[in-house]
Design a protein around this motif. Structure first.
Motif, PDB file in Angstrom:
ATOM      1  N   HIS A 250      45.299  42.554  30.947  1.00 26.85           N
ATOM      2  CA  HIS A 250      44.347  42.709  29.849  1.00 26.85           C
ATOM      3  C   HIS A 250      43.912  41.352  29.306  1.00 26.85           C
ATOM      4  O   HIS A 250      44.651  40.377  29.352  1.00 26.85           O
ATOM      5  N   ILE A 251      42.720  41.349  28.773  1.00 24.83           N
ATOM      6  CA  ILE A 251      42.091  40.136  28.257  1.00 24.83           C
ATOM      7  C   ILE A 251      42.421  39.965  26.784  1.00 24.83           C
ATOM      8  O   ILE A 251      42.443  40.940  26.028  1.00 24.83           O
ATOM      9  N   ARG A 252      42.606  38.733  26.377  1.00 21.30           N
ATOM     10  CA  ARG A 252      42.774  38.395  24.964  1.00 21.30           C
ATOM     11  C   ARG A 252      41.883  37.207  24.641  1.00 21.30           C
ATOM     12  O   ARG A 252      41.830  36.234  25.389  1.00 21.30           O
ATOM     13  N   THR A 253      41.172  37.330  23.541  1.00 14.97           N
ATOM     14  CA  THR A 253      40.402  36.206  23.030  1.00 14.97           C
ATOM     15  C   THR A 253      40.533  36.206  21.514  1.00 14.97           C
ATOM     16  O   THR A 253      40.986  37.182  20.920  1.00 14.97           O
ATOM     17  N   THR A 254      40.152  35.127  20.901  1.00  6.98           N
ATOM     18  CA  THR A 254      40.330  34.977  19.462  1.00  6.98           C
ATOM     19  C   THR A 254      38.985  34.747  18.773  1.00  6.98           C
ATOM     20  O   THR A 254      38.015  34.323  19.401  1.00  6.98           O
TER      21      THR A 254
ATOM     22  N   TYR B 286      39.071  32.789  27.053  1.00  4.25           N
ATOM     23  CA  TYR B 286      39.990  33.915  26.925  1.00  4.25           C
ATOM     24  C   TYR B 286      41.254  33.623  27.721  1.00  4.25           C
ATOM     25  O   TYR B 286      41.298  32.679  28.506  1.00  4.25           O
ATOM     26  N   SER B 287      42.261  34.460  27.524  1.00  6.42           N
ATOM     27  CA  SER B 287      43.469  34.378  28.334  1.00  6.42           C
ATOM     28  C   SER B 287      43.735  35.763  28.904  1.00  6.42           C
ATOM     29  O   SER B 287      43.243  36.768  28.391  1.00  6.42           O
TER      30      SER B 287
ATOM     31  N   LYS C  22      35.597  43.541  34.448  1.00  2.96           N
ATOM     32  CA  LYS C  22      34.223  43.494  33.940  1.00  2.96           C
ATOM     33  C   LYS C  22      34.146  42.680  32.650  1.00  2.96           C
ATOM     34  O   LYS C  22      33.182  41.948  32.425  1.00  2.96           O
ATOM     35  N   GLN C  23      35.162  42.819  31.789  1.00  2.66           N
ATOM     36  CA  GLN C  23      35.201  42.030  30.565  1.00  2.66           C
ATOM     37  C   GLN C  23      35.234  40.544  30.888  1.00  2.66           C
ATOM     38  O   GLN C  23      34.540  39.754  30.252  1.00  2.66           O
ATOM     39  N   ARG C  24      36.026  40.163  31.886  1.00  2.43           N
ATOM     40  CA  ARG C  24      36.091  38.754  32.291  1.00  2.43           C
ATOM     41  C   ARG C  24      34.734  38.267  32.759  1.00  2.43           C
ATOM     42  O   ARG C  24      34.307  37.156  32.430  1.00  2.43           O
ATOM     43  N   MET C  25      34.031  39.087  33.537  1.00  2.00           N
ATOM     44  CA  MET C  25      32.716  38.716  34.045  1.00  2.00           C
ATOM     45  C   MET C  25      31.756  38.430  32.879  1.00  2.00           C
ATOM     46  O   MET C  25      31.052  37.421  32.880  1.00  2.00           O
ATOM     47  N   VAL C  26      31.765  39.305  31.883  1.00  2.00           N
ATOM     48  CA  VAL C  26      30.869  39.140  30.734  1.00  2.00           C
ATOM     49  C   VAL C  26      31.263  37.912  29.912  1.00  2.00           C
ATOM     50  O   VAL C  26      30.405  37.108  29.535  1.00  2.00           O
ATOM     51  N   LEU C  27      32.558  37.762  29.639  1.00  2.00           N
ATOM     52  CA  LEU C  27      33.012  36.618  28.842  1.00  2.00           C
ATOM     53  C   LEU C  27      32.716  35.300  29.552  1.00  2.00           C
ATOM     54  O   LEU C  27      32.313  34.327  28.917  1.00  2.00           O
ATOM     55  N   ASP C  28      32.896  35.275  30.870  1.00  2.00           N
ATOM     56  CA  ASP C  28      32.549  34.070  31.638  1.00  2.00           C
ATOM     57  C   ASP C  28      31.068  33.759  31.489  1.00  2.00           C
ATOM     58  O   ASP C  28      30.676  32.608  31.294  1.00  2.00           O
ATOM     59  N   GLY C  29      30.234  34.794  31.591  1.00  2.00           N
ATOM     60  CA  GLY C  29      28.789  34.609  31.454  1.00  2.00           C
ATOM     61  C   GLY C  29      28.380  34.124  30.075  1.00  2.00           C
ATOM     62  O   GLY C  29      27.399  33.404  29.925  1.00  2.00           O
TER      63      GLY C  29
ATOM     64  N   THR D 269      31.908  43.186  24.946  1.00  2.00           N
ATOM     65  CA  THR D 269      31.537  43.081  26.364  1.00  2.00           C
ATOM     66  C   THR D 269      30.779  44.284  26.891  1.00  2.00           C
ATOM     67  O   THR D 269      30.042  44.172  27.869  1.00  2.00           O
ATOM     68  N   GLY D 270      31.008  45.443  26.264  1.00  2.00           N
ATOM     69  CA  GLY D 270      30.391  46.658  26.774  1.00  2.00           C
ATOM     70  C   GLY D 270      31.186  47.304  27.893  1.00  2.00           C
ATOM     71  O   GLY D 270      30.728  48.272  28.494  1.00  2.00           O
ATOM     72  N   TYR D 271      32.361  46.773  28.182  1.00  2.00           N
ATOM     73  CA  TYR D 271      33.188  47.287  29.272  1.00  2.00           C
ATOM     74  C   TYR D 271      34.624  47.513  28.822  1.00  2.00           C
ATOM     75  O   TYR D 271      35.127  46.814  27.958  1.00  2.00           O
ATOM     76  N   VAL D 272      35.274  48.482  29.483  1.00  2.00           N
ATOM     77  CA  VAL D 272      36.681  48.767  29.245  1.00  2.00           C
ATOM     78  C   VAL D 272      37.548  48.049  30.285  1.00  2.00           C
ATOM     79  O   VAL D 272      38.629  47.573  29.973  1.00  2.00           O
ATOM     80  N   LEU D 273      37.064  47.951  31.514  1.00  2.00           N
ATOM     81  CA  LEU D 273      37.827  47.326  32.588  1.00  2.00           C
ATOM     82  C   LEU D 273      37.952  45.817  32.375  1.00  2.00           C
ATOM     83  O   LEU D 273      36.938  45.128  32.173  1.00  2.00           O
ATOM     84  N   PRO D 274      39.174  45.294  32.444  1.00  2.00           N
ATOM     85  CA  PRO D 274      39.369  43.852  32.249  1.00  2.00           C
ATOM     86  C   PRO D 274      38.565  42.986  33.219  1.00  2.00           C
ATOM     87  O   PRO D 274      38.057  41.934  32.829  1.00  2.00           O
TER      88      PRO D 274
END
Length: 70
Positions: free
Chosen positions: A42-46, A35-36, A23-30, A16-21
């Protein structure tokens, strides 16, 4: 449980390029990556969830008017 199944914190930051969850959610959504969210936020994905994502073409115009800067 196979721990290699879930991305590590370092792998998630690299993806994601981010440490903050948030921001990570924003990138993963995009990216359309599933993810859960853990109770601690904190974010978890597989890896299988990553492999299900269809590659999206890169858009040439990302909305910046570079001529306005000069």
């Amino acid at each position: 449980m196979d721990t290699n199944f879930i991305l590590t914190e370092a792998e998630l930051v690299e993806l994601t390029g981010y440490v903050l969850p948030s921001k990570q959610r924003m990138v993963l959504d995009g990216m359309g990556i599933r993810y859960s969210i853990r109770r601690d936020g904190h974010i978890r994905t597989t890896w299988p969830w990553l492999s299900m994502v269809q590659a999206k073409p890169i858009q040439e115009d990302i909305g910046f008017n570079l001529e306005a800067l000069g």
